[in-house]
Design an enzyme around this catalytic site. Sequence first.
Site, PDB file in Angstrom:
ATOM      1  N   ASP A 155       0.837  -1.258   0.180  1.00  0.00           N
ATOM      2  CA  ASP A 155      -0.038   0.044  -0.043  1.00  0.00           C
ATOM      3  C   ASP A 155       0.833   1.242  -0.054  1.00  0.00           C
ATOM      4  OD1 ASP A 155      -2.109   1.784   0.657  1.00  0.00           O
ATOM      5  OD2 ASP A 155      -3.389  -0.213   1.068  1.00  0.00           O
ATOM      6  N   HIS A 229      -3.766   6.145   3.248  1.00  0.00           N
ATOM      7  CA  HIS A 229      -4.317   4.863   2.902  1.00  0.00           C
ATOM      8  C   HIS A 229      -3.637   3.629   3.278  1.00  0.00           C
ATOM      9  CE1 HIS A 229      -5.833   1.918  -0.030  1.00  0.00           C
ATOM     10  NE2 HIS A 229      -6.897   2.730  -0.245  1.00  0.00           N
ATOM     11  N   SER A 561     -10.935  -0.614  -0.777  1.00  0.00           N
ATOM     12  CA  SER A 561      -9.752  -0.719  -0.473  1.00  0.00           C
ATOM     13  C   SER A 561     -10.143  -0.829   1.176  1.00  0.00           C
ATOM     14  CB  SER A 561      -9.078   0.605  -0.297  1.00  0.00           C
ATOM     15  OG  SER A 561      -8.546   0.841  -1.535  1.00  0.00           O
TER      16      SER A 561
END
Length: 782
Positions: A155, A229, A561
């Site tokens: 990620d 994220h 996600s």
Amino acid sequence: MTMAAHLCGRREAPSTRLLAVFLILFVHLQFQISVAFVRAVNNVYIVYMGEKQHEDATVIENSHHEMLTSLLGSKEAAQGSIVYSYKHGFSGFAARLTQSQAEMAAEHPGVLRVIPNRIHKLQTTRSWDFLGLHSQSQLLSDSKMGEGIIIGVIDSGVWPELESFSDKDMGPIPSHWKGICQHGQLFNSTNCNRKLIGARWFLEGVMDESGRIKNITDDFLSPRDGNGHGTHTASTAAGSLVKNASYRGLARGVARGGAPHAHLAIYKVCWAGGRCSDADILKAFDEAIHDGVDVISGSLGGAVPLLPYVEDNGISIGSFHAVAKGIMVVCAAGNEGPASQTVDNTAPWILNVAATTIDRAYPTAITLGNNRTLLGQSMDTKTNNGFNGLVYSEQIAAEIEETFADDGSKGCKLGSLNATSAEGKVVLCFSVADNQDLTTAAASVFAAGGIGLIYAQPTNNLLTSCEIIPCIMVNYEVGTEIVSYIRRTRSPIVKLGHPKTVIGKLTSPRVAYFSSRGPSSISPAVLKPDIAAPGVSILAAYPPPSGTEDWDGFSFDTGTSMACPHVAGIAALIKSLHKDWTPAAIKSAIVTTASQTGTDGEMIVAEGGNHKPADPFDIGGGLINPNKATNPGLIYDMSTGDYVQFLCSMGYTNSAISNITKEATSCSKNRHSILNLNLPSISIPNVKKTMAILRTVTNVGPINSVYKALVQSPHGIKMAVKPEILSFNSSITKIQFRMTFSSTRNVQGDYSFGSLTWTDGEHFVRSPIVVRVVKFESYVGM
């Protein structure tokens, strides 16, 4: 300012202020949703006395003891009874009392309310409790919360200082770990610990020929997360327990990952702007395989049209090699829904995850000048005081080109609003086909001088915080009612309320509007997505925004996600219990035990143009059920050889596949071999008359077991299973069965849906089925 603080700050008589505080606290006690009430189990009572009468805390505490002494008859009894003295924010105390003593206390002139002490059960960031994975669940206990399992997260990096990555109560680093804690900008070996055991970063793929970084700013040249994220997804999968977590007071509770005692290995491949190159992704897979991870979570993907599996698709290639080494790979389905054929990461060796809502909402009152109160949802905890002017964006359009004004002002595009008319007012905007962006609308309103935004769109559960001004999202129905009020009123006004957290009051889950849908455009005979998990308004760890000093370490985020690491965390728990299970076995257990019904007992609904019952192209097997997935009864297992035959059926040559596997390959001549891939789901895109497929199940339940087939045939299809009874014993652990599909249609059809469930009375091993009847040759080739 909170609603309570706002009311207490008004210039009212002391008695009125006390009553207001009491009402707020009483409502809080009745409807508090960051904890769940359970039945009282002791005789502690809260004696609430309202606003403080003194600033001296000692004086207040002494008054509590004096009151208790008079009530109980002695200082000694009072000292033994009192539990807490509330003396800073308000006045009151908690004490152990009999019911009659509590009733006597309630008669005291200084007491506003005596409240029984209900025992509170701390909630998680809710999604885990919603899935049935409670903090005291048998699964978490049996799996030791994932102890000894390593989850690799590919990620945007990690923010290591957050409490979610503390190694308190963590076990030792697993002996099979071979990774490193790679140094870089504001990151060194001290940032790793027994929770965050390794971190690497990969940048070469986003650098140009001269070695300069292309279009990357505001990021760290290290594993440190400049995006947020990766931090969010890592903590969702395996974050440590963090008490009293919230986003500015919303969704308060205990935050934790799915496998709180699993270890994390971070592989940073995504940089500012969300750029992740195949070269870096492949290197991350390569290193993760070397390092010894057990599960990989990858919340990244491409776009339609999908690329060939082993030619141009770095995720498919990397995941193929990981799965071949026994590593479970979980990926996001994509955020291109609700259109069909938008699902990404469709390789059969990947566990692909769609996104759903959970049963938590953030209702926010919108009070119009006619005293009509409507509800929207918001994550903005700051509100404007009292009533303010209200305008509809189309009525205050700036003087711009007509083609832009039609939809631009309605959706509040930047520059579309007249600043004179918007100044100091709350603006109502409607989303349009090409503008579903709440934050852009908020920026437009703020730039025009507006002080608040009401944003209408088809669904009001895709929330985000606007930060700069209060924003409330409503659906079109509520938005239309507000427009009607504005048009009927000479000087419309509105008051925006403060969001609250509510749990268990909404039908859930719903498949998120944005979640990408099947069928796969590259291999429709492989059903995708595989499974669904929570992915809307998920609270998890998040880096502090730039310039923020007071940060509680958590934020909301939405997308497939967020759904992906939920499944990765559960896969880690299953792996902890069944260390010899292959990735295919874990995938089978997850898919075949999923739920298709919501909290109301009805079929899960898919959001889109029209709400409809969710089908396998929306949710695959259904909503993941972690407790059932650990004990599926039967599994559909596979090895690398099965995936090789899949590649053969996709047209790859023996030599091409051999180059991938480094083993001699002999492709089957059966052109329908793709349909016999031993997946836990069945997808047949081209039934003309009759077609048969094979599957093999392995018993992982009681040694002596008998399973019966329960068939739900797709519409227009006659379906048969042979044998209908499967009997297992110590010598028979695997059984192959045959399914025949015969069309009863005379015309070309669309996909229809059904299922096959094997049951022994305790286990229900359900495979989703999708079938399409075709009458034209153009639909046949695979």
